[in-house]
Design a protein around this motif. Structure first.
Motif, short mmCIF file in Angstrom:
data_model
loop_
_atom_site.label_atom_id
_atom_site.label_comp_id
_atom_site.label_asym_id
_atom_site.label_seq_id
_atom_site.Cartn_x
_atom_site.Cartn_y
_atom_site.Cartn_z
N GLY A 1 -67.46 83.82 -13.45
CA GLY A 1 -66.25 84.64 -13.36
C GLY A 1 -65.22 84.23 -14.39
N GLY A 2 -63.98 84.49 -14.07
CA GLY A 2 -62.86 84.04 -14.89
C GLY A 2 -62.80 84.62 -16.29
N HIS A 3 -62.55 83.74 -17.23
CA HIS A 3 -62.25 84.13 -18.61
C HIS A 3 -63.45 84.76 -19.32
N HIS A 4 -64.64 84.65 -18.76
CA HIS A 4 -65.81 85.21 -19.43
C HIS A 4 -65.78 86.73 -19.46
N LEU A 5 -65.05 87.36 -18.55
CA LEU A 5 -64.88 88.82 -18.62
C LEU A 5 -64.14 89.21 -19.89
N HIS A 6 -63.17 88.41 -20.27
CA HIS A 6 -62.45 88.67 -21.53
C HIS A 6 -63.40 88.51 -22.72
#
Length: 181
Positions: free
Chosen positions: A86-91
């Protein structure tokens, strides 16, 4: 990349410096920080190469397919990491998609140089996303009251404010690259 050579070279320098710092961040003690820094280093160096002014160097036609392949693979890795962590990997997924989008648009432009434009809705959506990202990241850089704490000073790879500044720089650079499209 489109436009005059001087801003193009400034963009190249900004992205390359950001990519180099992200390589330093890969030495962090935190595994998640190392993982994020690797994707950001790839993005920084990829953006630096893509931002080289067309007046100076016009890459061969196959280069754009190479960009699309590399950043498509980076997008798949970011999708996997986002599903797992999750987290910043979507960015990172959105950033890789933006790079693939720009490579495809540039491949379809005449002479692979000036005048490239993609679908206005896709460009607008990416501009809107990165504008929001830049504003949010900029707000997160505002100083906060430091909590007194003991312990060793963080190393270069573990400085969250520098990581945020890095992300802010790349977000601004992405806006600069998307705007002419």
């Amino acid at each position: 990349m489109h436009g005059p050579a001087s801003p193009g070279w400034l963009l190249v320098a900004l992205c390359a410096a950001t990519g180099a710092y992200c390589l330093l961040r890969m030495r962090s003690r935190d595994e998640e920080a190392r993982r994020a820094a690797g994707g950001e280093a790839l993005m920084g160096f990829g953006m630096a190469v893509m931002a080289v002014p067309a007046a100076v160097f016009t890459p061969p036609a196959w280069t754009w397919a190479g960009y699309a392949t590399v950043f498509g693979a980076a997008g798949l890795r970011a999708l996997w990491a986002a599903a797992r962590y999750g987290g910043h990997h979507l960015h990172h997924l959105v950033g890789a998609a933006a790079m693939v989008y720009m490579a495809v648009v540039m491949a379809g432009s005449p002479a692979h140089a000036h005048g490239a434009s993609g679908p206005p809705a896709a460009t607008g959506a990416l501009l809107l996303y990165f504008t929001g990202y830049v504003l949010l990241t900029g707000v997160r850089l505002l100083p906060v009251t430091a909590v007194a704490g003991g312990g060793p000073a963080p190393g270069w790879g573990d400085r969250p404010e520098l990581a945020r500044a890095c992300r802010l720089s790349m977000g601004i650079a992405m806006l600069a690259m998307l705007a002419p499209m």
